[in-house]
Motif scaffolding. Structure first.
Motif, PDB file in Angstrom:
ATOM      1  N   LEU A  69       0.833  -1.206   0.000  1.00 42.99           N
ATOM      2  CA  LEU A  69       0.000   0.000   0.000  1.00 42.99           C
ATOM      3  C   LEU A  69       0.873   1.263   0.000  1.00 42.99           C
ATOM      4  CD1 LEU A  69      -2.795   1.303   0.176  1.00 42.99           C
ATOM      5  CD2 LEU A  69      -2.632   1.122   2.663  1.00 42.99           C
ATOM      6  N   PHE A  70       1.939   1.258   0.779  1.00 36.83           N
ATOM      7  CA  PHE A  70       2.855   2.396   0.824  1.00 36.83           C
ATOM      8  C   PHE A  70       3.491   2.633  -0.545  1.00 36.83           C
ATOM      9  CE2 PHE A  70       7.260   3.833   1.250  1.00 36.83           C
ATOM     10  CZ  PHE A  70       7.045   5.105   1.753  1.00 36.83           C
ATOM     11  N   LEU A  71       3.952   1.579  -1.210  1.00 34.45           N
ATOM     12  CA  LEU A  71       4.611   1.725  -2.512  1.00 34.45           C
ATOM     13  C   LEU A  71       3.629   2.223  -3.584  1.00 34.45           C
ATOM     14  CD1 LEU A  71       6.916  -1.438  -2.499  1.00 34.45           C
ATOM     15  CD2 LEU A  71       7.579   0.963  -2.233  1.00 34.45           C
ATOM     16  N   VAL A  72       2.401   1.710  -3.567  1.00 27.18           N
ATOM     17  CA  VAL A  72       1.400   2.150  -4.545  1.00 27.18           C
ATOM     18  C   VAL A  72       1.064   3.631  -4.331  1.00 27.18           C
ATOM     19  CG1 VAL A  72      -1.010   1.859  -5.256  1.00 27.18           C
ATOM     20  CG2 VAL A  72       0.450  -0.134  -4.951  1.00 27.18           C
ATOM     21  N   THR A  73       0.886   4.031  -3.082  1.00 23.37           N
ATOM     22  CA  THR A  73       0.573   5.433  -2.776  1.00 23.37           C
ATOM     23  C   THR A  73       1.728   6.348  -3.165  1.00 23.37           C
ATOM     24  OG1 THR A  73      -0.799   4.694  -0.930  1.00 23.37           O
ATOM     25  CG2 THR A  73      -0.156   7.006  -0.947  1.00 23.37           C
TER      26      THR A  73
END
Length: 156
Positions: A20-24
């Motif tokens: 989720l952090f990488l996508v955001t």
């Protein structure tokens, strides 16, 4: 069944949090590098808003109305009063309205020669002449070399 240490739900949650952090972060990086459209310009203020004072007297052509020069001679004795000519036009008849404004300046005589003129589109055509108290900052001196300079700055 052999359970190995470190294969619990905590690792799955950590993996999902990292994804989720990488996508955001990727989405934010792409959004900030995209060219931004300039903010829309604010709508222009109506020109009539420049006339901030209330009229002292108003003249409009009509049956029984005195000639403009006579009306100005009677009513506009105070030198602080500013003559404002407002002509509205409809149906793209701007040239006719401009000619009417020039005609009103001519008919008004010397008192209307330094008039503030406004020609704007409207729903109905028509013209009026009003007398407003000018701001003290723009008061026209009675005589002297500064008088012509003050008249020029008022006309702008």
């Amino acid at each position: 069944m052999i359970v190995r240490a470190g294969t619990g739900w905590q690792y799955a949650l950590a993996d999902l949090s990292l994804i989720l952090f990488l996508v955001t972060a990727s989405a934010l990086a792409q959004a900030s590098s995209a060219p931004k459209a300039p903010p829309p310009a604010p709508p222009p203020a109506p020109i009539a808003a420049a006339f901030t004072t209330e009229p002292v007297a108003v003249w409009s052509a009509g049956e029984g109305a005195p000639p403009l020069s006579q009306w100005l001679a009677q009513v506009a004795a105070d030198p602080r009063l500013e003559v404002q000519i407002i002509v509205r036009f409809a149906d793209k008849k701007r040239d006719v309205a401009m000619a009417q404004a020039v005609q009103l300046v001519t008919e008004g005589g010397p008192r209307a020669s330094a008039a503030r003129i406004l020609v704007e589109p409207g729903e109905r055509s028509g013209a009026s002449v009003s007398l407003n108290y000018a701001s003290e900052a723009f008061a026209v001196p009675a005589s002297g070399p500064a008088a012509s300079l003050a008249r020029v700055s008022l006309a702008r």
